[in-house]
Motif scaffolding. Structure first.
Motif, PDB file in Angstrom:
ATOM      1  N   SER A 394       0.611  -1.138   0.062  1.00  0.00           N
ATOM      2  CA  SER A 394       0.021  -0.112  -0.044  1.00  0.00           C
ATOM      3  C   SER A 394       1.028   1.354  -0.071  1.00  0.00           C
ATOM      4  N   ALA A 395       1.993   1.144   0.691  1.00  0.00           N
ATOM      5  CA  ALA A 395       2.935   2.502   0.817  1.00  0.00           C
ATOM      6  C   ALA A 395       3.574   2.725  -0.545  1.00  0.00           C
ATOM      7  N   PHE A 396       4.090   1.570  -1.111  1.00  0.00           N
ATOM      8  CA  PHE A 396       4.913   1.582  -2.448  1.00  0.00           C
ATOM      9  C   PHE A 396       3.708   2.172  -3.404  1.00  0.00           C
ATOM     10  N   GLY A 397       2.656   1.625  -3.690  1.00  0.00           N
ATOM     11  CA  GLY A 397       1.394   2.017  -4.424  1.00  0.00           C
ATOM     12  C   GLY A 397       1.158   3.410  -4.183  1.00  0.00           C
ATOM     13  N   THR A 398       1.378   3.880  -2.964  1.00  0.00           N
ATOM     14  CA  THR A 398       0.933   5.165  -2.588  1.00  0.00           C
ATOM     15  C   THR A 398      -0.633   5.096  -2.416  1.00  0.00           C
ATOM     16  N   VAL A 399      -1.171   3.986  -2.219  1.00  0.00           N
ATOM     17  CA  VAL A 399      -2.583   3.817  -1.929  1.00  0.00           C
ATOM     18  C   VAL A 399      -3.212   4.274  -0.687  1.00  0.00           C
ATOM     19  N   GLY A 400      -2.873   4.026   0.471  1.00  0.00           N
ATOM     20  CA  GLY A 400      -3.243   4.588   1.775  1.00  0.00           C
ATOM     21  C   GLY A 400      -4.103   3.646   2.551  1.00  0.00           C
ATOM     22  N   LEU A 401      -4.367   2.474   1.845  1.00  0.00           N
ATOM     23  CA  LEU A 401      -5.237   1.372   2.388  1.00  0.00           C
ATOM     24  C   LEU A 401      -4.552   0.637   3.596  1.00  0.00           C
ATOM     25  N   SER A 402      -5.017   0.569   4.623  1.00  0.00           N
ATOM     26  CA  SER A 402      -4.219   0.032   5.739  1.00  0.00           C
ATOM     27  C   SER A 402      -5.150  -1.164   6.580  1.00  0.00           C
ATOM     28  N   ARG A 403      -4.850  -2.285   7.053  1.00  0.00           N
ATOM     29  CA  ARG A 403      -5.544  -3.140   7.888  1.00  0.00           C
ATOM     30  C   ARG A 403      -5.322  -2.692   9.106  1.00  0.00           C
ATOM     31  N   GLY A 404      -5.171  -1.315   9.621  1.00  0.00           N
ATOM     32  CA  GLY A 404      -5.141  -0.826  10.950  1.00  0.00           C
ATOM     33  C   GLY A 404      -3.979  -0.998  11.711  1.00  0.00           C
ATOM     34  N   ILE A 405      -2.724  -1.120  11.161  1.00  0.00           N
ATOM     35  CA  ILE A 405      -1.344  -1.316  11.931  1.00  0.00           C
ATOM     36  C   ILE A 405      -0.502  -0.243  11.807  1.00  0.00           C
ATOM     37  N   THR A 406      -0.867   1.104  11.120  1.00  0.00           N
ATOM     38  CA  THR A 406       0.104   1.989  10.593  1.00  0.00           C
ATOM     39  C   THR A 406       0.406   2.540  11.998  1.00  0.00           C
ATOM     40  N   GLY A 407      -0.560   2.992  12.736  1.00  0.00           N
ATOM     41  CA  GLY A 407      -0.296   3.551  14.311  1.00  0.00           C
ATOM     42  C   GLY A 407       0.530   2.699  14.913  1.00  0.00           C
ATOM     43  N   GLU A 408       0.545   1.452  14.887  1.00  0.00           N
ATOM     44  CA  GLU A 408       1.194   0.493  15.764  1.00  0.00           C
ATOM     45  C   GLU A 408       2.548   0.461  15.381  1.00  0.00           C
ATOM     46  N   LEU A 409       3.194   0.662  14.230  1.00  0.00           N
ATOM     47  CA  LEU A 409       4.294   0.634  13.718  1.00  0.00           C
ATOM     48  C   LEU A 409       5.325   1.444  14.670  1.00  0.00           C
ATOM     49  N   SER A 410       6.586   0.632  14.883  1.00  0.00           N
ATOM     50  CA  SER A 410       7.713   1.130  15.701  1.00  0.00           C
ATOM     51  C   SER A 410       8.280   2.200  15.070  1.00  0.00           C
ATOM     52  N   SER A 411       9.050   3.079  15.667  1.00  0.00           N
ATOM     53  CA  SER A 411       9.725   4.393  14.868  1.00  0.00           C
ATOM     54  C   SER A 411      10.502   3.746  13.778  1.00  0.00           C
ATOM     55  N   ALA A 412      11.438   2.885  13.801  1.00  0.00           N
ATOM     56  CA  ALA A 412      12.063   2.337  12.635  1.00  0.00           C
ATOM     57  C   ALA A 412      11.053   1.938  11.736  1.00  0.00           C
ATOM     58  N   GLY A 413      10.071   1.031  11.983  1.00  0.00           N
ATOM     59  CA  GLY A 413       8.865   0.853  10.879  1.00  0.00           C
ATOM     60  C   GLY A 413       8.220   1.943  10.417  1.00  0.00           C
ATOM     61  N   GLN A 414       8.141   3.013  10.984  1.00  0.00           N
ATOM     62  CA  GLN A 414       7.695   4.377  10.340  1.00  0.00           C
ATOM     63  C   GLN A 414       8.643   5.083   9.388  1.00  0.00           C
ATOM     64  N   TRP A 415       9.850   4.877   9.735  1.00  0.00           N
ATOM     65  CA  TRP A 415      10.853   5.383   8.644  1.00  0.00           C
ATOM     66  C   TRP A 415      10.905   4.515   7.505  1.00  0.00           C
ATOM     67  N   VAL A 416      10.744   2.987   7.793  1.00  0.00           N
ATOM     68  CA  VAL A 416      10.650   2.236   6.687  1.00  0.00           C
ATOM     69  C   VAL A 416       9.482   2.541   5.598  1.00  0.00           C
ATOM     70  N   ILE A 417       8.731   2.595   6.133  1.00  0.00           N
ATOM     71  CA  ILE A 417       7.133   3.005   5.400  1.00  0.00           C
ATOM     72  C   ILE A 417       7.379   4.400   4.580  1.00  0.00           C
ATOM     73  N   MET A 418       8.007   5.443   5.289  1.00  0.00           N
ATOM     74  CA  MET A 418       8.218   6.512   4.571  1.00  0.00           C
ATOM     75  C   MET A 418       9.041   6.661   3.348  1.00  0.00           C
ATOM     76  N   LEU A 419      10.117   5.591   3.593  1.00  0.00           N
ATOM     77  CA  LEU A 419      11.049   5.377   2.514  1.00  0.00           C
ATOM     78  C   LEU A 419      10.402   4.751   1.294  1.00  0.00           C
ATOM     79  N   VAL A 420       9.684   3.738   1.607  1.00  0.00           N
ATOM     80  CA  VAL A 420       8.657   3.123   0.655  1.00  0.00           C
ATOM     81  C   VAL A 420       7.640   4.140   0.017  1.00  0.00           C
ATOM     82  N   MET A 421       6.986   5.057   0.534  1.00  0.00           N
ATOM     83  CA  MET A 421       6.065   5.830   0.058  1.00  0.00           C
ATOM     84  C   MET A 421       7.033   6.905  -0.977  1.00  0.00           C
ATOM     85  N   PHE A 422       8.164   7.208  -0.504  1.00  0.00           N
ATOM     86  CA  PHE A 422       8.856   8.214  -1.355  1.00  0.00           C
ATOM     87  C   PHE A 422       9.167   7.552  -2.684  1.00  0.00           C
TER      88      PHE A 422
END
Length: 453
Positions: A394-422
């Motif tokens: 979803s992050a790679f396709g810049t879709v934005g659909l989520s199964r509800g885990i975005t807010g539960e990601l660790s700080s490192a996990g959020q950086w990974v998702i940010m990089l994938v979105m970029f």
């Protein structure tokens, strides 16, 4: 050697100013600059009701600029009206492309784009036609303004009576911008769940998503005429691919979710049809939802992974490997099975260069998703493989659909998702050009035999 008349009369060669930076660097740098600027604005006290961390500000700004829609904070309750306006502007600039946005600003103040500037913008937009890029930018601005204005006006007919003039007008503007740019940002925690059975909202939002996802070159093609024969091969492939994907997704979603109590099971027939159509469109990088995404059946989730990976059209407000890339791969496979050297469609032959480019884009995209998933399996293994895979694609396709885990990601996990979105927004091919130095071969080697398959 200059022509004889130039030498005779002292006419000098026209000097063509080359851009100071390469198009990939300019594209990536412009998005990065906009993300940093957005994070700074969202961190201001006037932008939030309560302070947010720098990581939350950076994640939200990245999601807005890359028109993804994933969020670690609730947009409606966390951000003030000023903060929501910042998000809206970031979505708009990120959706049409910051290079296009900058060029449009220069044109608006009367600046004439030079040859070097036009080439830079053309390369950043992946627009290969040799034509006046200023004409295309003006056409893009007309499409953006007209479509969003019409969408906003139609949404106001529903939301102004329900929410009042002030809130209803801003809601209509925000959702018109978010839908056209395939951003998926919503002003409620449950996205558009409460409006899933409202055919008016469903048709307006999905139409804007589709128009924004077709790509500006396709829309500009329509501006020259509505006849099928007059359309370019790119536009024809994009329209056919979009239609097939929408029809297939609609049928699959209805079959898989019709009796699922967590999604469509308890709805009326009319609401089921409306929700099915809505969710046939949103995996195409839009990000809105009218049912609980975590309640989707496994077959639907797997099918959504493919749709999100494919994404929208080239030069559109969406990302992914793009519909035309997927179509070229299908046509190349068909050509191979039929023993043809190159794919042919609509009386036109697709070059081997485009086939290689499509293969490279898909391979690099698979690599990005795989590496990101490996990283998240280390930082956030507790969240489960299925949910992490869904989040990464979803992050790679810049879709934005989520199964509800975005807010539960660790700080490192959020950086990974940010990089994938970029990476998903600038495109895998742009990433490869940033990491390598393409050069023309000076030596041609003899062919060798390799056994595959």
């Amino acid at each position: 050697m200059r022509p004889w008349f130039a030498r005779r009369f002292g006419v000098s060669r026209p000097h063509i100013h080359k851009p100071l930076v390469s198009p990939p660097v300019a594209l990536a740098g412009s998005f990065f600059f906009l993300i940093v600027l957005g994070a700074l604005l969202l961190k201001l006290p006037i932008a939030t009701h309560s302070p947010i961390s720098w990581l939350q500000a950076m994640f939200t700004a990245t999601s807005a600029v890359t028109v993804t829609g994933l969020s670690v904070v609730d947009v409606a309750s966390q951000f003030t009206l000023f903060g929501q306006w910042v998000l809206l502007l970031l979505i708009e600039a990120g959706g049409i492309g910051i290079m296009t946005f900058a060029a449009a600003t220069l044109l608006a103040i009367g600046h004439r784009l030079g040859i070097g500037e036009q080439q830079l913008i053309r390369d950043c937009m992946n627009y290969s036609r040799v034509s006046d890029i200023a004409w295309l930018i003006r056409r893009i601005l007309v499409v953006v303004v007209v479509v969003q204005a019409v969408g906003m006006a139609l949404l106001m007919c529903v939301w102004v009576p329900a929410l009042g003039w002030g809130q209803g007008t801003f809601h209509s503007l925000f959702y018109a911008v978010s839908a056209f740019n395939n951003a998926g940002f919503a002003l409620s925690a449950d996205s558009l769940t409460g409006w899933g059975g409202h055919w008016g909202i469903v048709l307006i939002i999905t139409t804007m998503i589709i128009v924004g996802g077709l790509g500006f070159t396709v829309l500009a093609d329509f501006g020259k005429g509505w006849r099928w024969r007059g359309l370019s091969l790119h536009s024809k492939l994009m329209l056919v691919g979009t239609g097939v994907l929408l029809a297939a997704t609609l049928l699959f979603f209805m079959l898989a979710e019709w009796n699922n109590p967590g999604t469509l099971g308890d709805m009326s027939v009319s609401d089921k049809l409306a929700a099915s159509w809505f969710h046939a469109v949103t995996p195409r990088t839009a990000g809105f939802n009218v049912v609980d995404m975590s309640a989707l059946s496994l077959p639907t989730s797997l099918f959504y992974l493919l749709l999100m990976f494919i994404g929208a059209g080239t030069n559109s407000t969406g990302s992914g490997i793009k519909v035309t890339t997927f179509m070229v791969l299908l046509l190349a496979t068909r050509a191979f099975l039929r023993g043809r050297p190159l794919p042919v469609i609509f009386g036109r032959q697709i070059s081997s260069t485009l086939v290689y480019k499509s293969l490279a884009i898909t391979f690099i995209a698979c690599g990005v998703v795989f590496v990101a998933l490996m990283a998240l399996s280390v930082t956030d293994a507790r969240l489960g493989f299925e949910d992490l895979t869904f989040e990464v694609v979803s992050a790679f396709g810049t879709v934005g659909l989520s199964r509800g885990i975005t807010g539960e990601l660790s700080s490192a996990g959020q950086w990974v998702i940010m990089l994938v979105m970029f990476v998903g927004r600038i495109g895998p091919l742009t990433l490869s050009f940033l990491l390598t130095r393409p050069r023309q071969p000076v030596v041609r080697y003899p062919e060798g035999e390799v056994y595959i398959g």
